[in-house]
Design a protein around this motif. Structure first.
Motif, PDB file in Angstrom:
ATOM      1  N   TRP A  99       0.827  -1.204   0.000  1.00 55.38           N
ATOM      2  CA  TRP A  99       0.000   0.000   0.000  1.00 55.38           C
ATOM      3  C   TRP A  99       0.864   1.257   0.000  1.00 55.38           C
ATOM      4  CZ3 TRP A  99      -3.900   2.563  -1.383  1.00 55.38           C
ATOM      5  CH2 TRP A  99      -4.286   3.730  -0.749  1.00 55.38           C
ATOM      6  N   GLU A 100       1.846   1.310   0.881  1.00 55.42           N
ATOM      7  CA  GLU A 100       2.710   2.481   0.943  1.00 55.42           C
ATOM      8  C   GLU A 100       3.450   2.675  -0.375  1.00 55.42           C
ATOM      9  OE1 GLU A 100       5.142   2.158   4.448  1.00 55.42           O
ATOM     10  OE2 GLU A 100       3.387   2.248   5.778  1.00 55.42           O
ATOM     11  N   ASN A 101       3.869   1.588  -0.986  1.00 52.87           N
ATOM     12  CA  ASN A 101       4.548   1.665  -2.274  1.00 52.87           C
ATOM     13  C   ASN A 101       3.629   2.237  -3.351  1.00 52.87           C
ATOM     14  OD1 ASN A 101       5.206   0.006  -5.031  1.00 52.87           O
ATOM     15  ND2 ASN A 101       7.053   0.693  -3.972  1.00 52.87           N
ATOM     16  N   ARG A 102       2.370   1.813  -3.338  1.00 58.59           N
ATOM     17  CA  ARG A 102       1.421   2.315  -4.329  1.00 58.59           C
ATOM     18  C   ARG A 102       1.208   3.824  -4.153  1.00 58.59           C
ATOM     19  NH1 ARG A 102      -3.023  -1.400  -6.555  1.00 58.59           N
ATOM     20  NH2 ARG A 102      -1.050  -2.400  -6.980  1.00 58.59           N
ATOM     21  N   VAL A 103       1.103   4.286  -2.913  1.00 56.15           N
ATOM     22  CA  VAL A 103       0.930   5.715  -2.655  1.00 56.15           C
ATOM     23  C   VAL A 103       2.212   6.467  -3.038  1.00 56.15           C
ATOM     24  CG1 VAL A 103       0.432   7.477  -0.908  1.00 56.15           C
ATOM     25  CG2 VAL A 103      -0.796   5.289  -0.861  1.00 56.15           C
ATOM     26  N   GLN A 104       3.372   5.882  -2.788  1.00 54.84           N
ATOM     27  CA  GLN A 104       4.639   6.523  -3.152  1.00 54.84           C
ATOM     28  C   GLN A 104       4.768   6.676  -4.673  1.00 54.84           C
ATOM     29  OE1 GLN A 104       7.331   3.900  -1.117  1.00 54.84           O
ATOM     30  NE2 GLN A 104       6.840   4.781   0.882  1.00 54.84           N
ATOM     31  N   TRP A 105       4.287   5.683  -5.429  1.00 54.29           N
ATOM     32  CA  TRP A 105       4.295   5.806  -6.891  1.00 54.29           C
ATOM     33  C   TRP A 105       3.342   6.909  -7.340  1.00 54.29           C
ATOM     34  CZ3 TRP A 105       7.604   4.569 -10.450  1.00 54.29           C
ATOM     35  CH2 TRP A 105       8.510   3.523 -10.208  1.00 54.29           C
ATOM     36  N   ALA A 106       2.212   7.039  -6.644  1.00 58.33           N
ATOM     37  CA  ALA A 106       1.269   8.122  -6.950  1.00 58.33           C
ATOM     38  C   ALA A 106       1.942   9.472  -6.693  1.00 58.33           C
ATOM     39  CB  ALA A 106       0.006   7.972  -6.108  1.00 58.33           C
ATOM     40  N   ARG A 107       2.670   9.560  -5.588  1.00 60.86           N
ATOM     41  CA  ARG A 107       3.408  10.780  -5.269  1.00 60.86           C
ATOM     42  C   ARG A 107       4.423  11.105  -6.359  1.00 60.86           C
ATOM     43  NH1 ARG A 107       8.346  11.872  -4.277  1.00 60.86           N
ATOM     44  NH2 ARG A 107       8.964  13.650  -3.027  1.00 60.86           N
ATOM     45  N   LYS A 108       5.147  10.076  -6.809  1.00 62.17           N
ATOM     46  CA  LYS A 108       6.144  10.276  -7.866  1.00 62.17           C
ATOM     47  C   LYS A 108       5.490  10.792  -9.146  1.00 62.17           C
ATOM     48  CE  LYS A 108       9.702   8.024 -10.641  1.00 62.17           C
ATOM     49  NZ  LYS A 108       9.434   8.929 -11.734  1.00 62.17           N
ATOM     50  N   GLU A 109       4.329  10.273  -9.467  1.00 65.27           N
ATOM     51  CA  GLU A 109       3.633  10.754 -10.664  1.00 65.27           C
ATOM     52  C   GLU A 109       3.281  12.232 -10.533  1.00 65.27           C
ATOM     53  OE1 GLU A 109      -0.385  10.100 -13.310  1.00 65.27           O
ATOM     54  OE2 GLU A 109       0.380   8.395 -12.164  1.00 65.27           O
ATOM     55  N   LEU A 110       2.843  12.648  -9.344  1.00 63.20           N
ATOM     56  CA  LEU A 110       2.520  14.055  -9.133  1.00 63.20           C
ATOM     57  C   LEU A 110       3.769  14.934  -9.215  1.00 63.20           C
ATOM     58  CD1 LEU A 110      -0.160  13.857  -6.292  1.00 63.20           C
ATOM     59  CD2 LEU A 110      -0.499  13.987  -8.777  1.00 63.20           C
ATOM     60  N   VAL A 111       4.895  14.421  -8.723  1.00 63.65           N
ATOM     61  CA  VAL A 111       6.169  15.151  -8.846  1.00 63.65           C
ATOM     62  C   VAL A 111       6.536  15.277 -10.323  1.00 63.65           C
ATOM     63  CG1 VAL A 111       8.659  15.055  -8.405  1.00 63.65           C
ATOM     64  CG2 VAL A 111       7.054  14.533  -6.562  1.00 63.65           C
TER      65      VAL A 111
END
Length: 128
Positions: A99-111
């Motif tokens: 789950w944390e990894n999925r949210v971190q990938w979402a964060r990376k996309e926003l960056v």
């Protein structure tokens, strides 16, 4: 992993572009903040799809007025999606939390899209 909603845990509210009410797999709503659809079925781990997580993260961070810790974000989004404890504790093959990894990938996309200010380590905030 999933914290109880407290005074210091931001929540999705009734003015949220994404609903607090869990969606049935056949219901689809469109977020005004993004062009993707929401309400698709969960994956085999019990987590929402990457694009749904990215859209929810964008909407959540949009409503925040200051820097926010990732742990608060993980909890708020997991509550929003109504994730089970099994889904929240699922580990990837390398042992990291799925789950944390999925949210971190979402964060990376926003960056990568130039929407998220990543100048402060350990905190997230949208450019406004």
């Amino acid at each position: 992993m999933r914290g109880a909603q407290g005074a210091d845990t931001p929540r999705f509210n009734s003015q949220s572009p994404i609903s607090e009410t869990p969606k049935q797999p056949d219901e689809v709503t469109v977020s005004p903040l993004a062009g993707r659809t929401h309400g698709r079925p969960l994956d085999d781990v019990g987590l929402p799809g990457q694009s749904d997580v990215t859209d929810a993260l964008l909407a959540f961070l949009y409503r925040q007025n200051d820097w926010i810790k990732p742990s608060v974000t993980y909890s708020a989004l997991s509550d929003h999606f109504g994730l089970t404890s099994a889904a929240l504790s699922a580990a990837m093959n390398d042992g990291r939390n799925h789950w944390e990894n999925r949210v971190q990938w979402a964060r990376k996309e926003l960056v990568d899209r130039g929407l998220l200010d990543n100048s402060r380590h350990g905190f997230w905030k949208l450019f406004k």
